[in-house]
Design a protein around this motif. Structure first.
Motif, PDB file in Angstrom:
ATOM      1  N   GLN A  94       0.405  -1.077  -0.059  1.00 22.22           N
ATOM      2  CA  GLN A  94       0.188  -0.085   0.249  1.00 22.22           C
ATOM      3  C   GLN A  94       0.725   1.818  -0.130  1.00 22.22           C
ATOM      4  O   GLN A  94       0.663   2.206  -0.470  1.00 22.22           O
ATOM      5  N   LEU A  95       2.049   1.076   1.127  1.00 20.94           N
ATOM      6  CA  LEU A  95       2.228   2.808   1.559  1.00 20.94           C
ATOM      7  C   LEU A  95       3.434   2.864  -0.242  1.00 20.94           C
ATOM      8  O   LEU A  95       3.818   3.926  -0.594  1.00 20.94           O
ATOM      9  N   SER A 115       2.621   1.496  -2.847  1.00 17.48           N
ATOM     10  CA  SER A 115       1.559   2.521  -4.692  1.00 17.48           C
ATOM     11  C   SER A 115       1.715   3.338  -4.160  1.00 17.48           C
ATOM     12  O   SER A 115       1.576   4.013  -5.272  1.00 17.48           O
ATOM     13  N   ARG A 116       1.529   4.154  -3.001  1.00 17.81           N
ATOM     14  CA  ARG A 116       1.521   5.394  -2.533  1.00 17.81           C
ATOM     15  C   ARG A 116       2.747   5.823  -3.519  1.00 17.81           C
ATOM     16  O   ARG A 116       3.373   7.327  -4.075  1.00 17.81           O
ATOM     17  N   ARG A 166       3.623   6.387  -7.099  1.00 21.38           N
ATOM     18  CA  ARG A 166       2.432   7.281  -7.885  1.00 21.38           C
ATOM     19  C   ARG A 166       3.221   8.728  -7.504  1.00 21.38           C
ATOM     20  O   ARG A 166       3.166   9.297  -8.166  1.00 21.38           O
ATOM     21  N   ALA A 167       3.733   8.791  -6.578  1.00 16.43           N
ATOM     22  CA  ALA A 167       4.782   9.632  -5.891  1.00 16.43           C
ATOM     23  C   ALA A 167       5.452  10.094  -6.469  1.00 16.43           C
ATOM     24  O   ALA A 167       6.275  11.097  -6.477  1.00 16.43           O
ATOM     25  N   ALA A 225       4.048  11.688   1.139  1.00 14.15           N
ATOM     26  CA  ALA A 225       3.391  10.822  -0.399  1.00 14.15           C
ATOM     27  C   ALA A 225       2.649   9.404  -0.042  1.00 14.15           C
ATOM     28  O   ALA A 225       1.014   9.498   0.343  1.00 14.15           O
ATOM     29  N   VAL A 226       2.707   9.259   1.736  1.00 12.45           N
ATOM     30  CA  VAL A 226       1.644   8.371   2.265  1.00 12.45           C
ATOM     31  C   VAL A 226       1.255   8.541   2.771  1.00 12.45           C
ATOM     32  O   VAL A 226      -0.538   8.666   3.069  1.00 12.45           O
ATOM     33  N   GLU A 240      -1.950  11.306   2.962  1.00  8.06           N
ATOM     34  CA  GLU A 240      -2.851  11.544   2.352  1.00  8.06           C
ATOM     35  C   GLU A 240      -3.353  12.590   3.082  1.00  8.06           C
ATOM     36  O   GLU A 240      -3.754  12.686   3.905  1.00  8.06           O
TER      37      GLU A 240
END
Lengths: 163, 163
Positions: A44-45, A47-48, A51-52, A82-83, A85
């Motif tokens: 999950q982390l 993934s962010r 994307r960042a 980034a993580v 939100e």
DNA sequence: TAATAGTTGACTATTTTACTAGGTTATGTG
DNA sequence: CACATAACCTAGTAAAATAGTCAACTATTA
């Protein structure tokens, strides 16, 4: 700017990545075992983080993650933002026209405080933390470090031998 | 050291308190309406702030809360640490003897980072924020402030008249 | 083509946050 | 003294964030 365990997980993972990905990509499984963070949570982390544009994912065997830029170009605030939100820490969203002026007073103050913390963390790069790590490691745990290096080399040798 | 909305609520409330409690104690109801924070939530926060010796509660009519010391002697980190109960942000609790050294590496780094943020917030006092507030308030919203004071006086007059 | 490892999405448990409701206790004022 | 006030306390609760699981899918390399 929030500062929670989630951010710490991300910083820790990125630090691990920066430390180990100089030669080849690092798999999340490795980071998960080294840092005792659940693999799926790391997914999950990252993934962010991907994307960042903080990391680059390399698929297939021998794949993993690597930094998208040099460790000296990645700040701690980059990682946390980034993580974590960006939920609005203030009640009065964006604009400064609250009901009666008074709330906005503290609104501005908090925004300033939050900004200052972010600016501070903006000034600290992964590289700096890595260097700090080197110093501390050398100073405090030379013994265990040597053991670790030996173990690491052994692991690599075994890996080579198996091929 | 965590930095969340809860801490912001506490800082906001303390700032309001410091701003208004120079003459007489301030009731939580006043702070609740001014800062649009739920009264019961404020009670919880002030329960902690009181136990941390940051504020003094005065019971009975004309009572309320006042600062236990000068605004220049209360730091932002004091406030945040008082309400944001100290959950262990690190997995390896207190001691630095984790399984295999490597986690401890990032452990120390995070502790250092966390400490630095705390030290930074340690250097900012309520007084400093108040002074900042004065400048901003005077500069930006003198009109609405005056209106508010008038409204407040009106409300008091009406209250007196009803008695 | 088989194994590897990223990628994605949906789903769950736990904890924290923010708030509500209802009391009790202390105290200044009429 | 009675009464209003406001702190103080307890329990509960809905929503959100945190931390994690599970399962399917896709790209890549050996």
């Amino acid at each position: 700017m929030r500062l929670t365990t989630k951010g710490r997980y991300a910083v820790t993972a990125m630090l691990d990545l920066a430390f180990h990905s100089r030669v080849k990509p690092v798999t999340l499984t490795e980071i998960a075992t080294r840092q005792t963070i659940s693999l799926s949570y790391l997914e999950q982390l990252f993934s962010r983080l991907r994307r960042a544009n903080m990391v680059i994912g390399v698929r297939g065997p021998g794949g993993g993650y690597k930094l998208s830029r040099g460790a000296e170009e990645i700040s701690i605030s980059d990682i946390i933002l980034a993580v974590d939100e960006q939920v609005d820490l203030t009640n009065c969203e964006q604009k400064s026209n609250c009901q009666n002026g008074q709330p906005c007073l503290t609104h501005d103050l908090w925004m300033g405080l939050s900004d200052t913390v972010r600016n501070y963390l903006d000034g600290i790069t992964l590289k700096q933390l890595l260097d700090q790590a080197d110093v501390q490691a050398v100073a405090q745990r030379q013994d265990s470090d040597v053991q670790q290096i030996m173990q690491f080399r052994d692991a690599e040798t075994i890996g080579m031998a198996l091929k």
